[in-house]
Design a protein around this motif. Structure first.
Motif, PDB file in Angstrom:
ATOM      1  N   ILE A 185      28.428  39.291  27.926  1.00  0.00           N
ATOM      2  CA  ILE A 185      27.921  40.042  27.979  1.00  0.00           C
ATOM      3  C   ILE A 185      27.092  40.912  27.462  1.00  0.00           C
ATOM      4  O   ILE A 185      28.504  41.437  26.855  1.00  0.00           O
ATOM      5  CB  ILE A 185      29.248  40.649  29.524  1.00  0.00           C
ATOM      6  N   LEU A 200      35.929  43.933  32.946  1.00  0.00           N
ATOM      7  CA  LEU A 200      35.700  42.993  32.298  1.00  0.00           C
ATOM      8  C   LEU A 200      36.869  42.474  32.609  1.00  0.00           C
ATOM      9  O   LEU A 200      37.339  41.082  33.666  1.00  0.00           O
ATOM     10  CB  LEU A 200      35.274  42.665  31.299  1.00  0.00           C
ATOM     11  N   ILE A 203      38.194  42.151  36.391  1.00  0.00           N
ATOM     12  CA  ILE A 203      38.031  40.691  36.694  1.00  0.00           C
ATOM     13  C   ILE A 203      38.822  39.563  36.979  1.00  0.00           C
ATOM     14  O   ILE A 203      38.503  38.303  37.694  1.00  0.00           O
ATOM     15  CB  ILE A 203      36.059  40.320  36.472  1.00  0.00           C
ATOM     16  N   LEU A 231      34.225  37.993  27.972  1.00  0.00           N
ATOM     17  CA  LEU A 231      35.600  37.976  27.902  1.00  0.00           C
ATOM     18  C   LEU A 231      36.503  36.657  27.391  1.00  0.00           C
ATOM     19  O   LEU A 231      35.097  35.807  28.685  1.00  0.00           O
ATOM     20  CB  LEU A 231      35.378  38.454  29.385  1.00  0.00           C
ATOM     21  N   PHE A 247      32.289  34.360  37.378  1.00  0.00           N
ATOM     22  CA  PHE A 247      32.973  35.253  36.598  1.00  0.00           C
ATOM     23  C   PHE A 247      31.715  35.880  35.942  1.00  0.00           C
ATOM     24  O   PHE A 247      31.762  37.915  36.284  1.00  0.00           O
ATOM     25  CB  PHE A 247      34.354  35.281  35.176  1.00  0.00           C
ATOM     26  N   THR A 248      30.219  35.276  35.383  1.00  0.00           N
ATOM     27  CA  THR A 248      29.750  35.502  34.989  1.00  0.00           C
ATOM     28  C   THR A 248      29.311  36.719  36.753  1.00  0.00           C
ATOM     29  O   THR A 248      28.135  37.544  35.883  1.00  0.00           O
ATOM     30  CB  THR A 248      28.336  34.520  34.760  1.00  0.00           C
ATOM     31  N   GLN A 250      30.202  38.145  38.772  1.00  0.00           N
ATOM     32  CA  GLN A 250      30.796  38.934  38.633  1.00  0.00           C
ATOM     33  C   GLN A 250      30.472  40.122  38.296  1.00  0.00           C
ATOM     34  O   GLN A 250      30.478  41.389  38.235  1.00  0.00           O
ATOM     35  CB  GLN A 250      32.563  39.456  39.610  1.00  0.00           C
ATOM     36  N   ALA A 251      30.630  40.071  37.047  1.00  0.00           N
ATOM     37  CA  ALA A 251      30.408  41.172  35.792  1.00  0.00           C
ATOM     38  C   ALA A 251      28.967  41.667  36.285  1.00  0.00           C
ATOM     39  O   ALA A 251      28.757  42.813  35.777  1.00  0.00           O
ATOM     40  CB  ALA A 251      30.615  40.436  34.516  1.00  0.00           C
ATOM     41  N   LYS A 252      27.719  40.483  36.474  1.00  0.00           N
ATOM     42  CA  LYS A 252      26.705  41.816  36.670  1.00  0.00           C
ATOM     43  C   LYS A 252      26.791  43.038  37.474  1.00  0.00           C
ATOM     44  O   LYS A 252      26.581  44.276  37.366  1.00  0.00           O
ATOM     45  CB  LYS A 252      25.071  40.523  36.495  1.00  0.00           C
ATOM     46  N   LEU A 255      29.289  45.333  36.471  1.00  0.00           N
ATOM     47  CA  LEU A 255      29.147  46.027  35.537  1.00  0.00           C
ATOM     48  C   LEU A 255      28.219  47.353  36.720  1.00  0.00           C
ATOM     49  O   LEU A 255      27.709  48.322  35.594  1.00  0.00           O
ATOM     50  CB  LEU A 255      28.467  45.392  34.120  1.00  0.00           C
TER      51      LEU A 255
END
Length: 274
Positions: A185, A200, A203, A231, A247-248, A250-252, A255
């Motif tokens: 990220i 992160l 998550i 991560l 996870f990609t 959720q990270a967006k 954050l």
């Protein structure tokens, strides 16, 4: 009557030495043939049984057994023919020339066959595993003597010659029970790195993530418009892609919700007036 007896005596004196000489050769050749045939069948059966116990592919040990049996029996017939006085030099020369011609004609096929034997013996991959080789990635659908069939992620069937496959690099993604997933990220230079790291790691509190080695977040680089974070979590191999995709996303979302900006490539243009 005397003439018949004399004729039989003369005939026996003429043919008896020949019969004794060649009869002994024929008898020895016949015994050699029978014993050799039995021995070849016994040995090939034991070799096939040994390969089967070592869980070698049935196609391979059946082919090897048949090939060895045919070659050994041809050599046995040549030996037996030589024992009874048949000239075998020219016969062997013909077999050698034919073998050479066939080998040259089937050079590519023989290379693929040798590659198939190596693959089935050493098993760098098995049916059902996901591999990448010769620029192709897919699930191994079947392993044949001359080629391997791969099924790509978009359901295309690709046939790869075993010669090239056995001589190139093979990446097996399914052999190990766990893999590391890297979620990369980029955040704004003005954003709080510690806050981004905390989000992160939250998550990563997913039941699919292994606790050992523990999840970590690194700053992997300073880009043109972002601070690049990674991560890294360890998961079961079967969970690699679901975890990576989830996870990609959720990270967006997390954050952005926390006010950590994720920049896109941008360029500042300065106009110089003369």
């Amino acid at each position: 009557m005397d003439l018949s007896v004399d004729y039989l005596v003369d005939l026996s004196e003429a043919w008896l030495p020949v019969a004794l000489q060649y009869g002994a050769q024929v008898t020895l050749a016949l015994l050699t043939f029978l014993f050799g045939w039995w021995l070849i069948n016994t040995l090939t059966a034991k070799v096939s049984s040994l390969l089967q116990r070592r869980q070698v592919d049935p196609t391979l040990h059946g082919f090897i057994g048949s090939l060895a049996s045919v070659v050994l029996k041809v050599l046995l017939l040549v030996s037996v023919a030589s024992m009874i006085g048949v000239e075998t030099t020219s016969f062997i020369a013909v077999i050698g020339a034919a073998g050479l011609a066939i080998g040259l004609a089937l050079q590519g096929s023989l290379a693929n066959f040798a590659g198939g034997v190596l693959i089935l013996l050493f098993r760098p991959f098995r049916v059902g595993e996901w591999i990448e080789a010769q620029g192709i990635a897919g699930t191994v659908n079947s392993i044949q003597i001359f080629h391997t069939v791969l099924k790509t992620g978009d359901n295309k069937t690709v046939v790869v010659p075993n010669g090239a496959l056995s001589n190139g690099h093979i990446t097996n993604f399914s052999r190990e029970p766990r893999r590391r997933a890297d979620i990369n990220i980029g955040i704004d230079y003005s954003s709080d790195i510690k806050l981004a790291r905390q989000i992160l790691l939250e998550i990563a509190e997913d039941p699919r993530v292994l606790r050992e080695p523990e999840p970590v977040v690194f700053v992997t680089g300073l880009g043109d418009s972002s601070v690049n974070l990674s991560l890294r979590v360890w998961v079961a191999t079967a969970d690699f892609w679901p975890v990576t995709f989830s996870f990609t996303e959720q990270a967006k979302e997390r954050l952005t919700a926390a006010g950590v900006g994720i920049p896109f490539p941008q360029r500042v243009v300065h106009l110089v007036q003369h």
